[in-house]
Design a protein around this motif. Structure first.
Motif, PDB file in Angstrom:
ATOM      1  N   SER A 543       0.862  -1.194   0.000  1.00  0.00           N
ATOM      2  CA  SER A 543       0.000   0.000   0.000  1.00  0.00           C
ATOM      3  C   SER A 543       0.887   1.228   0.000  1.00  0.00           C
ATOM      4  O   SER A 543       1.755   1.375   0.866  1.00  0.00           O
ATOM      5  CB  SER A 543      -0.916   0.015   1.230  1.00  0.00           C
ATOM      6  N   LEU A 544       0.649   2.094  -0.973  1.00  0.00           N
ATOM      7  CA  LEU A 544       1.412   3.337  -1.098  1.00  0.00           C
ATOM      8  C   LEU A 544       0.492   4.524  -0.916  1.00  0.00           C
ATOM      9  O   LEU A 544      -0.566   4.608  -1.547  1.00  0.00           O
ATOM     10  CB  LEU A 544       2.082   3.411  -2.482  1.00  0.00           C
ATOM     11  N   ASP A 545       0.887   5.432  -0.050  1.00  0.00           N
ATOM     12  CA  ASP A 545       0.257   6.746   0.057  1.00  0.00           C
ATOM     13  C   ASP A 545       1.342   7.753  -0.311  1.00  0.00           C
ATOM     14  O   ASP A 545       2.165   8.125   0.518  1.00  0.00           O
ATOM     15  CB  ASP A 545      -0.274   6.986   1.473  1.00  0.00           C
ATOM     16  N   ALA A 546       1.352   8.153  -1.586  1.00  0.00           N
ATOM     17  CA  ALA A 546       2.421   9.016  -2.075  1.00  0.00           C
ATOM     18  C   ALA A 546       2.412  10.376  -1.396  1.00  0.00           C
ATOM     19  O   ALA A 546       3.466  10.976  -1.167  1.00  0.00           O
ATOM     20  CB  ALA A 546       2.312   9.181  -3.587  1.00  0.00           C
ATOM     21  N   GLY A 547       1.233  10.886  -1.069  1.00  0.00           N
ATOM     22  CA  GLY A 547       1.147  12.190  -0.427  1.00  0.00           C
ATOM     23  C   GLY A 547       1.828  12.221   0.922  1.00  0.00           C
ATOM     24  O   GLY A 547       2.464  13.208   1.297  1.00  0.00           O
ATOM     25  N   ARG A 548       1.703  11.133   1.680  1.00  0.00           N
ATOM     26  CA  ARG A 548       2.314  11.052   3.000  1.00  0.00           C
ATOM     27  C   ARG A 548       3.699  10.411   2.966  1.00  0.00           C
ATOM     28  O   ARG A 548       4.404  10.395   3.972  1.00  0.00           O
ATOM     29  CB  ARG A 548       1.403  10.257   3.946  1.00  0.00           C
ATOM     30  N   GLY A 549       4.069   9.833   1.819  1.00  0.00           N
ATOM     31  CA  GLY A 549       5.343   9.146   1.742  1.00  0.00           C
ATOM     32  C   GLY A 549       5.358   7.865   2.551  1.00  0.00           C
ATOM     33  O   GLY A 549       6.356   7.534   3.200  1.00  0.00           O
TER      34      GLY A 549
END
Length: 610
Positions: A543-549
């Motif tokens: 799972s990637l949350d790019a906004g939060r890194g």
């Protein structure tokens, strides 16, 4: 000054206290020796001037005259560097006009990432930076020079030139740009043809025609990749003349700037001011980082700035970048972050407007030394010709196109869009400034690949029917030289455009022109070193949350600990010269330490410089 900028700068200063002091001591000792050629024996000196014209020989024999060494990355294969063919002659003439002399001290290799993308030569790309640094040191080792001019623009060339020149930081060192090619086929249209070709919807002839319309003349490629990011950062560090970056080649203004930088090199050598060591300090390095963030620049600089800092005794790290990214707004949108190219950026206000906005925001150190004189305020001016003579004027007070450049009061984004990813798979970086927010979150099974070619084959076999996080591992500096994985971009873009949620995770690099698909890159420790990437298995859910890194691995801890690390199924491939660089792969530091084979020789265990 913004308190976060002060905090990061002070952290960098304290962290670098021992190594910076050792570097400055080394530069002081070099400066204390007899200046330039006057430390040479008569035989040494005679060898150094034997090929010069008689008038230059006479000048070089005078004790108070100045000799400027040129380190050139000229070749006529790189469009950006082709204009340099005539620069040495022009520079020598300019120096003679002010009573000085100039010699080409040496040439350094300059490979084109645009030619080698997806090809075997790309595995030499990053290591070429360190080769260029060594070549620069060899060129300046003759001790014939009172100042140096570096002729280079592109991806690994500028960092390599700067890294090598920093070991001669007792000299003034000035960078000489050649400028971007005029605008051709818009970069967004070129990218669309590439994607259509990957889908089989465009012929090779159509693709080649589009590429030739985009890359069509001498000068730097016009998108905002690593080469053009280098140019803005050189201005931020005070190592290029103000506003010199984006003036097209073979124009009267470009010629006047080339003459001016030669004259300035002679002036600094005569006054004893403007040594490279006195300019590139922790404030200049932070200024460069701020400009990287404010423009959504190339992720390659997250490696290069670390390696450059090390050569100046400065221990920059990714946490510094992440801390600044939280407070530095994005004020420019240039392809791939937007539709404009660097010529449009220049017309909209360019670096002069950008520097003014960031200085007014307190995000840049104004009290720095530069090759143009004290104070970064000089870089809010832009060059022009007034009655045929070079002059500088104030940059515009407002953006001339707010789709490209914004004021500090209305940024494109309130932060710099660069995140450090730190978790179960190690540490890496992600840039979101070119990724649409609706693509920032992806949760999907992963597919593992050890080569770009294997991924392309899977794509062509229609193996990607649902959401996927593509993991390309064994691409780090120790594995195969850390090539850019730009070949993946059109295929990943197709999957995303089909409505699938897609992301990339890799210990390799992505091109400075990439960004449409979220990509966690530069993961360290790399798979080749037994890093966590080597423990992933096909089908593991990420799972990637790019906004939060944030990148999570959904595997039970007991199962994870029971796994053994995968090994690269293929040895490092031979051919195209790759076997000659085994020493560099074996000695390369991790990505977070700059992926440099110099790290151990520059830094002792206690943080001091050798």
């Amino acid at each position: 000054m913004h308190p976060r900028v002060i905090e990061v700068t002070e952290r960098l200063r304290q962290r670098s206290r021992l190594s910076r002091a050792a570097y400055l001591q080394q530069m002081a000792e070099a400066a204390a020796r007899p200046r330039g050629r006057w430390d040479l024996s008569c035989s040494n000196f005679a060898h150094g001037i034997a090929g010069c014209p008689a008038t230059d020989k006479q000048r070089l024999r005078l004790p108070d005259e100045v000799n400027v060494g040129m380190v050139t990355a000229y070749n006529d294969m790189l469009s950006a560097h082709q204009p340099y063919e005539v620069f040495p002659t022009r520079i020598r003439e300019a120096l003679r006009a002010v009573g000085a002399t100039g010699q080409v001290a040496g040439g350094v290799p300059a490979m084109c990432d645009g030619i080698t993308q997806g090809e075997p030569g790309m595995e030499l790309s990053l290591v070429s930076r360190d080769v260029i640094a060594m070549g620069t040191a060899v060129a300046l080792s003759h001790n014939m020079f009172d100042a140096a001019l570096c002729l280079g623009i592109c991806d690994k060339i500028v960092p390599g030139l700067l890294m090598g020149a920093l070991r001669f930081g007792h000299l003034p060192v000035l960078f000489v740009p050649a400028g971007p090619m005029p605008s051709g086929l818009p970069n967004s249209e070129k990218a669309m043809v590439r994607q259509r070709y990957a889908e089989g919807l465009a012929s090779r002839e159509e693709l080649l025609d589009a590429e030739c319309q985009a890359y069509h003349a001498p000068g730097t490629c016009t998108f905002y990749g690593t080469a053009n990011t280098n140019q803005i950062l050189l201005e931020a560090m005070g190592l290029q003349l103000p506003g010199a970056s984006f003036i097209n080649p073979n124009t009267p203004l470009r010629d006047a700037l080339t003459v001016a930088v030669a004259e300035q090199a002679a002036r600094l050598a005569r006054t004893g001011e403007g040594s490279l060591a006195s300019i590139l300090d922790e404030r200049a390095l932070v200024n460069a980082l701020v400009l990287l963030l404010a423009t959504g620049g190339s992720t390659n600089l997250t490696l290069h700035l670390v390696a450059i800092g090390q050569c100046a005794g400065l221990q920059l790290n990714w946490d510094d970048m992440a801390m600044l990214s939280e407070v530095v707004p994005i004020l420019a949108r240039i392809y791939p972050n937007g539709r404009a190219d660097v010529n449009h950026f220049q017309a909209a206000g360019g670096t002069a407007f950008l520097f003014a906005q960031l200085l007014d925001s307190g995000l840049l150190h104004a009290d720095v030394n530069t090759i143009a004189g004290p104070g970064l305020q000089r870089y809010t001016h832009e060059p022009m010709l007034r009655e045929g003579r070079l002059a500088w004027r104030d940059g515009p007070n407002a953006s001339l196109d707010e789709s490209i450049l914004r004021s500090r009061h209305a940024p494109f984004s309130v932060d710099g869009g660069l995140r450090v990813v730190d978790g179960m798979l190690g540490r890496g970086v992600i840039k979101v400034s070119a990724v649409k927010p609706e693509h920032w979150q992806v949760s999907a099974p992963c597919r593992l690949f050890a080569t770009q070619e294997a991924f392309v084959e899977a794509f062509q076999n229609n193996e990607f029917q649902g959401d996927v996080i593509v993991v390309v591992r064994f691409q780090g500096p120790a594995a195969n030289g850390m090539p850019e994985l730009h070949k993946l971009t059109p295929y990943l873009g197709i999957l995303q455009d089909r409505g699938q949620r897609v992301a990339l995770v890799t210990d390799g690099r992505m091109s400075g022109a990439s960004g449409k698909v979220p990509a966690v890159i530069h993961l360290t420790p790399e798979a080749q070193a037994g890093g966590p990437l080597a423990y992933l298995r096909d089908g593991d859910r990420l799972s990637l949350d790019a906004g939060r890194g944030v990148l999570q691995v959904h595997v039970e801890q007991a199962e994870w600990q029971a796994r053994t690390a995968a090994t690269h199924a293929q040895p490092v491939r031979r051919g195209w010269g790759r076997e000659l660089f085994a020493f560099a792969r074996q000695g390369a530091s991790a990505a977070e330490q700059g992926a440099s084979c110099f790290t151990e020789s520059l830094i002792q265990a206690d943080g001091g410089a050798v």
